[in-house]
Design a protein around this motif. Structure first.
Motif, PDB file in Angstrom:
ATOM      1  N   ALA A 145       0.839  -1.205   0.000  1.00 53.00           N
ATOM      2  CA  ALA A 145       0.000   0.000   0.000  1.00 53.00           C
ATOM      3  C   ALA A 145       0.877   1.260   0.000  1.00 53.00           C
ATOM      4  O   ALA A 145       2.040   1.216   0.391  1.00 53.00           O
ATOM      5  N   SER A 186      -7.638   8.456   0.896  1.00 51.95           N
ATOM      6  CA  SER A 186      -8.236   7.576  -0.111  1.00 51.95           C
ATOM      7  C   SER A 186      -9.666   8.029  -0.444  1.00 51.95           C
ATOM      8  O   SER A 186     -10.131   9.059   0.049  1.00 51.95           O
ATOM      9  N   VAL A 221      -9.616  -1.324  -8.033  1.00 55.74           N
ATOM     10  CA  VAL A 221      -9.761  -1.366  -6.567  1.00 55.74           C
ATOM     11  C   VAL A 221      -9.552   0.035  -5.987  1.00 55.74           C
ATOM     12  O   VAL A 221      -8.609   0.737  -6.358  1.00 55.74           O
ATOM     13  N   ARG A 222     -10.438   0.421  -5.070  1.00 62.46           N
ATOM     14  CA  ARG A 222     -10.270   1.660  -4.312  1.00 62.46           C
ATOM     15  C   ARG A 222     -10.346   1.306  -2.834  1.00 62.46           C
ATOM     16  O   ARG A 222     -10.955   0.298  -2.446  1.00 62.46           O
ATOM     17  N   ASP A 223      -9.734   2.188  -1.997  1.00 63.48           N
ATOM     18  CA  ASP A 223      -9.703   1.982  -0.544  1.00 63.48           C
ATOM     19  C   ASP A 223     -10.694   2.990   0.040  1.00 63.48           C
ATOM     20  O   ASP A 223     -10.426   4.190   0.056  1.00 63.48           O
ATOM     21  N   ASN A 252      -8.614   1.180   5.174  1.00 60.29           N
ATOM     22  CA  ASN A 252      -8.279  -0.242   5.230  1.00 60.29           C
ATOM     23  C   ASN A 252      -9.429  -1.064   4.652  1.00 60.29           C
ATOM     24  O   ASN A 252      -9.819  -2.090   5.194  1.00 60.29           O
ATOM     25  N   GLU A 254     -10.109  -2.069   1.008  1.00 59.92           N
ATOM     26  CA  GLU A 254      -9.887  -2.196  -0.439  1.00 59.92           C
ATOM     27  C   GLU A 254     -11.002  -3.041  -1.050  1.00 59.92           C
ATOM     28  O   GLU A 254     -11.199  -4.198  -0.641  1.00 59.92           O
ATOM     29  N   ARG A 256     -13.139  -4.001  -4.910  1.00 57.48           N
ATOM     30  CA  ARG A 256     -13.268  -3.825  -6.362  1.00 57.48           C
ATOM     31  C   ARG A 256     -14.562  -3.073  -6.667  1.00 57.48           C
ATOM     32  O   ARG A 256     -15.584  -3.281  -5.994  1.00 57.48           O
ATOM     33  N   ARG A 293      -5.407   0.226  -9.088  1.00 58.25           N
ATOM     34  CA  ARG A 293      -5.607  -0.043  -7.646  1.00 58.25           C
ATOM     35  C   ARG A 293      -4.987   1.059  -6.784  1.00 58.25           C
ATOM     36  O   ARG A 293      -3.858   1.493  -7.066  1.00 58.25           O
ATOM     37  N   TYR A 294      -5.736   1.472  -5.758  1.00 61.47           N
ATOM     38  CA  TYR A 294      -5.200   2.344  -4.711  1.00 61.47           C
ATOM     39  C   TYR A 294      -5.339   1.612  -3.374  1.00 61.47           C
ATOM     40  O   TYR A 294      -6.348   0.951  -3.117  1.00 61.47           O
ATOM     41  N   ALA A 295      -4.330   1.770  -2.527  1.00 62.35           N
ATOM     42  CA  ALA A 295      -4.420   1.223  -1.160  1.00 62.35           C
ATOM     43  C   ALA A 295      -3.534   2.084  -0.266  1.00 62.35           C
ATOM     44  O   ALA A 295      -2.435   2.469  -0.669  1.00 62.35           O
TER      45      ALA A 295
END
Ligand code: NAD
Ligand code: TYD
Length: 355
Positions: A145, A186, A221-223, A252, A254, A256, A293-295
């Motif tokens: 992340a 996020s 994916v987003r957080d 925390n 994540e 789709r 994707r973001y984390a």
């Protein structure tokens, strides 16, 4: 008192409303009232002397100088921005004007004001810049992340403009000593979010019987973080953050996109029995340059400032759906006029033709 910019928008309005639940310190709210700004978000403060609203541009140097001179805020919290990635793809110029040039102007005027303050006030002054995790770019499935030391790699005009403003904030601390704080958060969701962003757009379309447009394969994916938790993080950073530091903020959570939409359909069906909203899901052409994707690794703010989110995605989403169901007049007001032009530009004029 504090000066909050962009507080007629989604997160800024939640921040000010939450602020007055916790504290009595007055707020000067400087907002240009673009399509995303809505004073109706703060209707409950109409007769509250702690809230002073000023319509104007963070890029208006004379105006900002006048406000700082008149109100002498002990802190500036900068939410004002163009905030939607898809709009930045269709028209990046406003993103440069507000997010880069406007933020620069605010910083520069703040610096001159700060330098002229008496010692005790200068020591206590803070400039909190509210930024995004999107400045770090896109992660692969197994990548760690984003932490505060992840190199910047913005991919959209929106994230590039926010990255530019973050760099200016850093430079104003490093070069002039301005006591800055930066938060990189996020994806937020919750009450008062303009229905151009994924979650409110899906709620509004679902209830209207319209398609639920999922970009590409829906596996991005987003957080997700509930907006009230972002606001508590910002208060923690303002109170205890170390000048010159940046703090990552995340939920925390994540998930789709397609799973977000399915979960939303389920929560909505519990509130509106007898409807199967999943029938409305429609895969559409992908967003150009769509980050995969973001984390967020939020361990720094957790350890240094004892911050943790209170809501899970399940509890936050249930509260959010309930709010939209209970505020149909708000939805009707913000989805008239200009909004319809945006929907046809982004979803009907070729950008999101069925895949
Ligand atoms: P928003 O688009 O809902 O609100 C932005 C507000 O800024 C509006 O009220 C608008 O009128 C005002 N504004 C725009 N240009 C201005 C200018 N030149 N001068 C003064 N006011 C101006 O945005 P939001 O979702 O509430 O985001 C607020 C901040 O948080 C932004 O800086 C954004 O980059 C950041 N952020 C957002 C998210 C998210 O998920 N929404 C996540 C992380 C960080
Ligand atoms: P968005 O809410 O625009 O936030 P961001 O792009 O800043 O992360 O979008 C969240 C995710 O949802 C992103 O991967 C794009 C996707 N998305 C759709 O699939 N359909 C839509 O209509 C929108 C607005 C977003």
């Amino acid at each position: 008192m504090i000066l909050v910019t962009g507080a007629a928008g989604f997160i800024g309005a939640n921040f000010v409303l939450d602020w007055f639940v916790e504290r009595d310190e007055p707020v000067v709210n400087l907002d240009l009232l673009t399509y995303a700004g809505n004073l109706g978000n703060l209707a409950s403060l109409r007769d509250d002397p702690r809230h002073v609203f000023v319509r104007g541009d963070i890029g208006d140097r004379t105006l900002v100088e006048g406000l700082l001179g008149r109100y002498r805020p002990r802190a500036i919290v900068n939410f004002a921005a163009e905030s939607h990635v898809d709009r930045s793809i269709h028209g990046p110029a406003e993103f440069i004007a507000t997010n880069v040039v406007g933020s620069f102007n605010l910083l520069d005027v703040a610096k001159a004001h700060w330098l002229a303050l008496p010692d005790a006030e200068r020591e206590a002054f803070r400039f909190l810049h509210v930024s995004t995790d999107e400045v770090y770019g896109s992660l692969g499935p197994g990548d760690p992340a984003f932490s505060e030391t992840t190199p910047y790699a913005p991919n959209s005009p929106y994230s590039a403009s926010k990255a530019a403003s973050d760099h200016l904030v850093r430079a104003y601390h490093h070069t002039y000593g301005l006591p800055t704080l930066t938060s990189n958060c996020s994806n937020n969701y919750g009450p008062l979010q303009f229905p151009e962003k994924l979650i409110p757009l899906m709620i509004v379309n679902a209830l209207a019987g319209k398609p639920l447009p999922v970009y590409g394969d829906g596996q991005n994916v987003r957080d997700w973080l509930y907006v009230g938790d972002h606001c508590s993080a910002l208060r923690a950073v303002l109170d205890g953050g170390r000048p010159g530091e940046t703090y990552n903020v995340g939920g925390n959570a994540e998930i789709r996109n397609l799973d977000v939409v399915h979960t939303l359909c389920r929560v909505l069906a519990e509130c509106v029995p007898g409807r199967d909203f999943t029938q409305q899901i429609a895969f559409v052409k992908d967003r150009p340059g769509h980050d995969r994707r973001y984390a967020i690794d939020a361990s720094k703010i957790r350890h240094e400032l004892a911050w943790a989110p209170r809501e899970t995605f399940a509890t936050g989403l249930a509260r959010t759906v309930r709010w939209y169901l209970d505020h149909r007049a708000w939805v009707d007001a913000v989805t008239s006029g200009e909004y319809q032009k945006w929907i046809s530009l982004n979803y009907e004029a070729g950008a999101s033709d069925p895949a």
